[in-house]
Design a protein around this motif. Structure first.
Motif, PDB file in Angstrom:
ATOM      1  N   HIS A 114      -3.545  56.298  19.717  1.00 14.72           N
ATOM      2  CA  HIS A 114      -2.113  55.969  19.715  1.00 14.72           C
ATOM      3  C   HIS A 114      -1.285  57.211  19.388  1.00 14.72           C
ATOM      4  O   HIS A 114      -0.277  57.503  20.042  1.00 14.72           O
ATOM      5  CB  HIS A 114      -1.845  54.867  18.688  1.00 14.72           C
ATOM      6  N   SER A 118       1.197  58.853  22.057  1.00  9.06           N
ATOM      7  CA  SER A 118       2.614  58.574  21.809  1.00  9.06           C
ATOM      8  C   SER A 118       3.375  59.795  21.291  1.00  9.06           C
ATOM      9  O   SER A 118       4.492  60.059  21.705  1.00  9.06           O
ATOM     10  CB  SER A 118       2.760  57.428  20.804  1.00  9.06           C
ATOM     11  N   MET A 119       2.746  60.549  20.390  1.00  4.69           N
ATOM     12  CA  MET A 119       3.445  61.675  19.763  1.00  4.69           C
ATOM     13  C   MET A 119       3.552  62.876  20.680  1.00  4.69           C
ATOM     14  O   MET A 119       4.523  63.629  20.625  1.00  4.69           O
ATOM     15  CB  MET A 119       2.691  62.120  18.499  1.00  4.69           C
ATOM     16  N   ARG A 121       4.226  64.766  23.840  1.00  6.24           N
ATOM     17  CA  ARG A 121       4.956  64.616  25.099  1.00  6.24           C
ATOM     18  C   ARG A 121       4.988  65.965  25.812  1.00  6.24           C
ATOM     19  O   ARG A 121       5.992  66.689  25.750  1.00  6.24           O
ATOM     20  CB  ARG A 121       6.358  64.085  24.830  1.00  6.24           C
ATOM     21  N   ALA A 123       5.257  66.819  28.938  1.00  3.38           N
ATOM     22  CA  ALA A 123       6.267  67.017  29.988  1.00  3.38           C
ATOM     23  C   ALA A 123       7.630  67.335  29.389  1.00  3.38           C
ATOM     24  O   ALA A 123       8.460  67.995  30.028  1.00  3.38           O
ATOM     25  CB  ALA A 123       6.351  65.778  30.872  1.00  3.38           C
ATOM     26  N   GLY A 124       7.858  66.871  28.166  1.00  2.68           N
ATOM     27  CA  GLY A 124       9.120  67.147  27.502  1.00  2.68           C
ATOM     28  C   GLY A 124       9.289  68.615  27.138  1.00  2.68           C
ATOM     29  O   GLY A 124      10.367  69.033  26.736  1.00  2.68           O
ATOM     30  N   LEU A 126       8.766  71.003  29.362  1.00  2.00           N
ATOM     31  CA  LEU A 126       9.048  71.769  30.588  1.00  2.00           C
ATOM     32  C   LEU A 126      10.545  72.031  30.735  1.00  2.00           C
ATOM     33  O   LEU A 126      11.344  71.101  30.678  1.00  2.00           O
ATOM     34  CB  LEU A 126       8.549  70.979  31.809  1.00  2.00           C
ATOM     35  N   GLU A 144       1.593  62.894  30.552  1.00  2.00           N
ATOM     36  CA  GLU A 144       2.562  62.143  29.728  1.00  2.00           C
ATOM     37  C   GLU A 144       2.789  60.744  30.290  1.00  2.00           C
ATOM     38  O   GLU A 144       2.860  59.767  29.539  1.00  2.00           O
ATOM     39  CB  GLU A 144       3.890  62.900  29.642  1.00  2.00           C
ATOM     40  N   PHE A 145       2.899  60.656  31.612  1.00  2.00           N
ATOM     41  CA  PHE A 145       3.138  59.345  32.228  1.00  2.00           C
ATOM     42  C   PHE A 145       1.964  58.399  31.950  1.00  2.00           C
ATOM     43  O   PHE A 145       2.159  57.252  31.539  1.00  2.00           O
ATOM     44  CB  PHE A 145       3.342  59.525  33.733  1.00  2.00           C
ATOM     45  N   ARG A 149       0.859  54.503  29.453  1.00  2.00           N
ATOM     46  CA  ARG A 149       0.133  53.291  29.863  1.00  2.00           C
ATOM     47  C   ARG A 149      -1.172  53.119  29.094  1.00  2.00           C
ATOM     48  O   ARG A 149      -1.524  52.016  28.676  1.00  2.00           O
ATOM     49  CB  ARG A 149      -0.127  53.349  31.370  1.00  2.00           C
ATOM     50  N   MET A 151      -1.799  54.066  26.206  1.00  2.00           N
ATOM     51  CA  MET A 151      -1.472  53.681  24.835  1.00  2.00           C
ATOM     52  C   MET A 151      -1.404  52.160  24.645  1.00  2.00           C
ATOM     53  O   MET A 151      -1.579  51.658  23.535  1.00  2.00           O
ATOM     54  CB  MET A 151      -0.118  54.315  24.503  1.00  2.00           C
ATOM     55  N   GLN A 152      -1.147  51.443  25.726  1.00  2.00           N
ATOM     56  CA  GLN A 152      -0.946  49.999  25.599  1.00  2.00           C
ATOM     57  C   GLN A 152      -2.181  49.283  25.052  1.00  2.00           C
ATOM     58  O   GLN A 152      -2.064  48.305  24.311  1.00  2.00           O
ATOM     59  CB  GLN A 152      -0.526  49.387  26.947  1.00  2.00           C
ATOM     60  N   ILE A 155      -2.120  49.761  21.397  1.00  2.00           N
ATOM     61  CA  ILE A 155      -1.086  48.919  20.777  1.00  2.00           C
ATOM     62  C   ILE A 155      -1.576  47.470  20.700  1.00  2.00           C
ATOM     63  O   ILE A 155      -1.435  46.806  19.661  1.00  2.00           O
ATOM     64  CB  ILE A 155       0.234  49.026  21.572  1.00  2.00           C
ATOM     65  N   ASN A 198      11.562  66.353  19.844  1.00  2.00           N
ATOM     66  CA  ASN A 198      11.132  65.053  19.300  1.00  2.00           C
ATOM     67  C   ASN A 198      10.104  65.199  18.194  1.00  2.00           C
ATOM     68  O   ASN A 198       9.536  66.249  18.003  1.00  2.00           O
ATOM     69  CB  ASN A 198      10.591  64.145  20.404  1.00  2.00           C
TER      70      ASN A 198
ATOM     71  N   LYS B  64      10.362  57.660  13.600  1.00  2.00           N
ATOM     72  CA  LYS B  64       9.940  56.639  14.560  1.00  2.00           C
ATOM     73  C   LYS B  64       8.632  56.020  14.079  1.00  2.00           C
ATOM     74  O   LYS B  64       7.566  56.614  14.271  1.00  2.00           O
ATOM     75  CB  LYS B  64       9.783  57.270  15.940  1.00  2.00           C
ATOM     76  N   LEU B  67       4.000  51.664  14.654  1.00  2.00           N
ATOM     77  CA  LEU B  67       3.616  50.365  15.214  1.00  2.00           C
ATOM     78  C   LEU B  67       4.689  49.298  15.134  1.00  2.00           C
ATOM     79  O   LEU B  67       4.874  48.536  16.083  1.00  2.00           O
ATOM     80  CB  LEU B  67       2.380  49.825  14.482  1.00  2.00           C
ATOM     81  N   ILE B 141       6.688  49.825  29.874  1.00  2.00           N
ATOM     82  CA  ILE B 141       5.249  50.000  29.677  1.00  2.00           C
ATOM     83  C   ILE B 141       4.596  50.589  30.931  1.00  2.00           C
ATOM     84  O   ILE B 141       3.775  51.499  30.854  1.00  2.00           O
ATOM     85  CB  ILE B 141       4.601  48.635  29.308  1.00  2.00           C
ATOM     86  N   ARG B 174      18.109  63.094  31.737  1.00  2.00           N
ATOM     87  CA  ARG B 174      17.154  63.978  31.052  1.00  2.00           C
ATOM     88  C   ARG B 174      17.280  63.933  29.523  1.00  2.00           C
ATOM     89  O   ARG B 174      16.277  63.822  28.828  1.00  2.00           O
ATOM     90  CB  ARG B 174      17.309  65.412  31.559  1.00  2.00           C
ATOM     91  N   TRP B 177      15.885  60.792  28.245  1.00  4.81           N
ATOM     92  CA  TRP B 177      14.429  60.791  28.427  1.00  4.81           C
ATOM     93  C   TRP B 177      13.754  61.664  27.374  1.00  4.81           C
ATOM     94  O   TRP B 177      12.711  61.303  26.826  1.00  4.81           O
ATOM     95  CB  TRP B 177      14.105  61.284  29.847  1.00  4.81           C
ATOM     96  N   LEU B 178      14.365  62.801  27.062  1.00  6.79           N
ATOM     97  CA  LEU B 178      13.790  63.688  26.047  1.00  6.79           C
ATOM     98  C   LEU B 178      13.861  63.051  24.661  1.00  6.79           C
ATOM     99  O   LEU B 178      12.956  63.189  23.848  1.00  6.79           O
ATOM    100  CB  LEU B 178      14.549  65.019  26.017  1.00  6.79           C
ATOM    101  N   ASP B 181      11.225  58.062  22.933  1.00  6.56           N
ATOM    102  CA  ASP B 181       9.772  58.016  23.114  1.00  6.56           C
ATOM    103  C   ASP B 181       9.380  56.598  23.503  1.00  6.56           C
ATOM    104  O   ASP B 181       9.907  55.626  22.946  1.00  6.56           O
ATOM    105  CB  ASP B 181       9.060  58.399  21.818  1.00  6.56           C
ATOM    106  N   TYR B 183       6.776  54.727  22.918  1.00  4.49           N
ATOM    107  CA  TYR B 183       6.254  53.818  21.890  1.00  4.49           C
ATOM    108  C   TYR B 183       7.375  53.354  20.961  1.00  4.49           C
ATOM    109  O   TYR B 183       7.376  52.218  20.488  1.00  4.49           O
ATOM    110  CB  TYR B 183       5.128  54.494  21.083  1.00  4.49           C
ATOM    111  N   GLN B 186       9.454  50.832  22.753  1.00  5.79           N
ATOM    112  CA  GLN B 186       8.678  49.583  22.816  1.00  5.79           C
ATOM    113  C   GLN B 186       8.734  48.851  21.473  1.00  5.79           C
ATOM    114  O   GLN B 186       8.903  47.622  21.429  1.00  5.79           O
ATOM    115  CB  GLN B 186       7.233  49.903  23.205  1.00  5.79           C
TER     116      GLN B 186
END
Lengths: 198, 308
Positions: A114, A118-119, A121, A123-124, A126, A144-145, A149, A151-152, A155, A198, B64, B67, B141, B174, B177-178, B181, B183, B186
């Motif tokens: 997880h 989740s932590m 990223r 692609a973030g 770039l 990242e994409f 998924r 991660m689900q 979860i 982030n 964040k 869970l 998701i 963007r 999106w940045l 997150d 999770y 969600q």
């Protein structure tokens, strides 16, 4: 410190040293997850979870092989010191909070998954000017994409009704793994002059 | 960047304006972050208000949780921000998800507030909203934050706003999106899994309450705001013409002017809610228009009102 990788070269590509360091980190943690999943698959008898773990194993393997091919590798002597630290951090550890050792190992593995999915990223990192079809950028976006998924399953497991009586302990293990992954990810990025938002 | 502490988590907030005086506190919608209120901050600070903005748990620069995020914790986080303001009059303003948190705060701490502005929000999950929420969560998701943004943009903003931005949408998306997150979003969405309707508690909100609803709000339509209007005694419903769910992003000057007028009316004791229904002007600063008597403000066509 910059929020993003770079400065990019005239073609818009991320410097190979940064590519090497980021890819090495991602291969280390996703490779560790793949190894843990391979072991878990031996013991898992429930068909639905067996199928899910199998899917996850191949997603992690995809991440590792994708990075092998998409990264512009250069020699990075510092990895000799960094890799053992990372590999030690990913090792399965039965959490003290969970009495049942086997259950604890499963929760720790899911918590690590997880945290990684989740932590982190990639692609973030770039910058906007990286070309859409740059191999390394494509790989980071894909990782990242897919992490969102993959991660689900973690979860679903960590929030499952079976674990609700242990909610506080599970939360503690997850937060602990998050802190560890965040620390190592940020330290690695700081080593290449990046401080993510982030 | 200042932070407040809520158990083991950090809440990022910002306070602008004079040292003392009436204050506005803004509560973000689901995918928002504090900086998106900057136009409101500038407009209200210029008129002598203090403005507090912050990121809820799971948003922006606040922590964040991995869970679980409970709405009770969000209300507690909001309470910490309001406590920073001392004894000055506080106007609380929340949109959508943030509107729910603001309503919950007003139910339990109404005496601390001078006024409440509930925008594009709801007290209960109608079947449509429940199913839309589930679909948006599934979209997040399976397709990530970017796909959720792709769903929300056309649902929440008008053609008039989207048209000129079509070539620029990737840049607009963007920063969101940045900042967001998967999770954490969600977890915010899943804080509604055990949501209990607030409707029965709304009459306990005795403070002046301004309810703002976009004329064409698809996500939280008029009926959901009508519940607030009918249940909150000192409320007035203002319909924003040609606006959708995210009118605070699309019409900041108009909305800031409405919030300013609301606070000034309350502070000068001119405010009369009376569960009245109004139409906002097209231009900031123009007067409100009473909703035509005898017509049903819940309908899109000028149908005669049927007494319910």
């Amino acid at each position: 410190m910059s929020r993003f990788l770079g400065p990019v070269d005239t073609m818009g590509c991320v410097p190979p040293r940064q590519q090497t360091r980021v890819a090495a980190f991602l291969m280390s943690c996703h490779g560790a997850l793949a190894r843990q999943l391979a072991v878990a698959l031996i013991w898992e008898r429930r068909p639905a979870w067996h199928m899910e773990l199998n899917t996850q194993l191949y997603r992690e393997a995809e991440t590792v092989t994708l990075l092998l091919r998409a990264t512009s590798w250069v020699p990075d002597p510092e990895l000799l010191f960094l890799l053992p630290t990372w590999e030690t951090a990913w090792q399965a550890t039965p959490p003290a909070e969970i009495g049942d050792r086997t259950q604890g190992l499963a929760i720790d593995a899911a918590a690590l998954g997880h945290a990684v999915h989740s932590m982190i990223r990639p692609a973030g990192l770039l910058p906007e000017q990286v070309p859409l079809h740059d191999p390394f950028a494509l790989a980071l976006r894909r990782i990242e994409f897919e992490s969102g998924r993959v991660m689900q399953a973690q979860i679903l497991f960590l929030k499952s009704t079976d674990l609700l009586p242990l909610r506080e302990q599970v939360t503690s293990v997850v937060e602990s793994r998050h802190r560890l992954v965040r620390k190592l990810w940020r330290e690695m990025l700081a080593g290449i002059g990046v401080e993510p938002c982030n | 960047m200042p932070f407040l502490t809520l158990s083991s988590y950090r809440i990022r907030y910002e306070l602008d304006g004079p040292q003392h005086g009436p204050a506005y506190v803004f509560v973000n919608g689901l995918t928002q972050y504090a900086e998106l209120w900057s136009a409101y901050r500038d407009a209200l600070v210029e008129k002598g208000f203090r403005v507090a903005t912050f990121d809820l748990l799971g948003q922006g620069a606040s922590d964040k949780p991995g869970l679980f995020i409970s709405q009770d914790d969000q209300v507690a986080a909001l309470g910490l921000v309001i406590d920073v303001l001392g004894d000055d009059p506080v106007f609380l303003c929340g949109i959508s998800f943030g509107g729910v948190i603001a309503l919950r705060y007003a139910v339990t701490h109404g005496s601390r507030l001078a006024g409440l502005a509930a925008m594009s929000t709801f007290a209960e999950l109608s079947p449509q909203l429940l199913l839309l929420g589930n679909a948006l969560r599934a979209g997040l998701i399976h397709g990530g934050t970017s796909y959720l943004q792709d769903l929300l943009l056309p649902m929440n903003l008008s053609d008039a706003w989207l048209g000129p931005q079509l070539g620029n949408l990737d840049t607009i998306k963007r920063q969101g999106w940045l900042t967001n997150d998967v999770y954490a979003l969600q977890n915010l969405m899943e804080s509604f899994l055990d949501f209990k309707p607030l409707t029965a508690q709304l009459p306990s909100i005795k403070i002046p309450t301004l309810i703002l609803n976009g004329e064409f709000d698809f996500l939280t339509p008029r009926t959901l705001h009508e519940t607030l209007r009918l249940q909150i005694p000192d409320s007035a419903l203002v319909i924003i013409p040609r606006a959708f769910h995210a009118f605070t992003l699309e019409k900041p000057a108009l909305t800031a002017a409405l919030l300013l007028r609301f606070a000034e009316d309350v502070l000068s004791k001119k405010w009369k809610g009376n569960r009245s229904v109004w139409i906002a002007p097209e231009t900031a600063g123009d007067p409100l228009i009473p909703f035509p008597e005898g017509h049903d403000h819940l309908r899109a066509i000028p149908a005669p009102e049927v007494h319910r």
